[in-house]
Design a protein around this motif. Structure first.
Motif, PDB file in Angstrom:
ATOM      1  N   VAL A  74      45.228  97.506 -31.397  1.00 15.97           N
ATOM      2  CA  VAL A  74      46.642  97.173 -31.145  1.00 15.97           C
ATOM      3  C   VAL A  74      46.837  95.652 -31.170  1.00 15.97           C
ATOM      4  O   VAL A  74      47.850  95.159 -31.680  1.00 15.97           O
ATOM      5  N   LEU A  75      45.862  94.905 -30.672  1.00 15.31           N
ATOM      6  CA  LEU A  75      45.945  93.439 -30.754  1.00 15.31           C
ATOM      7  C   LEU A  75      45.952  92.993 -32.225  1.00 15.31           C
ATOM      8  O   LEU A  75      46.747  92.126 -32.619  1.00 15.31           O
ATOM      9  N   GLY A  76      45.116  93.604 -33.039  1.00 14.35           N
ATOM     10  CA  GLY A  76      45.093  93.288 -34.471  1.00 14.35           C
ATOM     11  C   GLY A  76      46.408  93.640 -35.144  1.00 14.35           C
ATOM     12  O   GLY A  76      46.924  92.880 -35.977  1.00 14.35           O
ATOM     13  N   GLN A  77      46.981  94.781 -34.781  1.00 14.26           N
ATOM     14  CA  GLN A  77      48.289  95.175 -35.323  1.00 14.26           C
ATOM     15  C   GLN A  77      49.358  94.151 -34.958  1.00 14.26           C
ATOM     16  O   GLN A  77      50.234  93.842 -35.765  1.00 14.26           O
ATOM     17  N   CYS A  78      49.272  93.623 -33.742  1.00 10.91           N
ATOM     18  CA  CYS A  78      50.254  92.615 -33.305  1.00 10.91           C
ATOM     19  C   CYS A  78      50.112  91.324 -34.118  1.00 10.91           C
ATOM     20  O   CYS A  78      51.121  90.711 -34.482  1.00 10.91           O
ATOM     21  N   PHE A  79      48.887  90.910 -34.399  1.00 12.32           N
ATOM     22  CA  PHE A  79      48.700  89.715 -35.237  1.00 12.32           C
ATOM     23  C   PHE A  79      49.298  89.947 -36.624  1.00 12.32           C
ATOM     24  O   PHE A  79      49.999  89.081 -37.157  1.00 12.32           O
ATOM     25  N   ALA A  80      49.017  91.103 -37.225  1.00 21.27           N
ATOM     26  CA  ALA A  80      49.546  91.388 -38.569  1.00 21.27           C
ATOM     27  C   ALA A  80      51.067  91.344 -38.565  1.00 21.27           C
ATOM     28  O   ALA A  80      51.688  90.753 -39.457  1.00 21.27           O
ATOM     29  N   LYS A  81      51.675  91.944 -37.550  1.00 25.48           N
ATOM     30  CA  LYS A  81      53.138  92.008 -37.469  1.00 25.48           C
ATOM     31  C   LYS A  81      53.733  90.621 -37.240  1.00 25.48           C
ATOM     32  O   LYS A  81      54.707  90.232 -37.891  1.00 25.48           O
TER      33      LYS A  81
END
Ligand SMILES: [Mn+2]
Length: 206
Positions: A74-81
């Motif tokens: 989820v942290l990685g998804q937040c960076f991508a977004k």
């Protein structure tokens, strides 16, 4: 434009919400039952100058694997977004971070391609805090790789994380999180000489 993201991910194993501001001051609000991971996320926010909020619950009666891995996702998804089309960023970052006897190295390329090379030189023996030697009061250090694999996959980036030397597993993991934070901070920062450009000769980073 604010580079922020908020993502909630619920599965039968975990329930996680992460809020991220790439251009923050290192403030962290962390609600997570694994004490050592809270310590690591706090140091990641501080050294990356990211504002980070995490609320995380999971099936710790199984073990810590699902929760640690899913927080990384989820942290990685937040960076991508939050990075969007990645226009104007430096794209790459690296850091050598010493912590007493330990030396950690992180190198990242926010390339759109997921790849993790991970050599943490860890013993595999859980870190133990006060309380029983199981459950949330100890930390399963093999899950650190699962965290960074989930993070790299979800963010779409290439990460090399290595321990060059060291003794203490606590130092090795913490130095890796600090080096990773500094590398991510550099890679996410704007390059004032190419603010209008997507940093790829392909013209796209996806
Ligand atoms: Mn520490």
């Amino acid at each position: 434009m604010a580079r922020t993201a908020e993502i909630t991910r619920q599965t039968k194993e975990t329930d996680i919400t992460v809020k991220l501001n790439l251009d923050g001051t290192g403030e962290a609000k962390l609600d997570c039952p694994i004490g050592f991971l809270v310590h690591m996320l706090n140091t990641f926010a501080r050294h990356g100058l990211f504002d980070l909020e995490v609320k995380a619950r999971g099936d710790l009666e199984v073990d810590q694997h699902h929760l640690v891995e899913d927080i990384g996702i989820v942290l990685g998804q937040c960076f991508a977004k939050a990075l969007g089309d990645k226009r104007g960023i430096r794209r790459t970052g690296s850091c050598l971070f010493p912590m007493d006897e330990t030396l950690a190295r992180a190198a990242v390329d926010i390339s759109g391609r997921a790849y993790l090379v991970f050599d943490p030189q860890l013993s595999g023996i859980p870190l133990v805090s006060a309380g029983p030697v199981s459950g949330a009061s100890s930390f399963q250090i093999d899950t650190v790789e699962d965290f960074w694999q989930g993070f790299s996959n979800a963010a779409g980036l290439t990460f090399h994380l290595d321990i060059l030397r060291g003794r203490s597993d606590h130092h090795k993991i913490e130095a890796l999180f600090k080096a990773a934070a500094r590398a991510m901070r550099e890679a996410c920062e704007y390059d004032k000489r190419s603010l209008d450009l997507i940093p790829s000769t392909k013209g796209v980073l996806a």
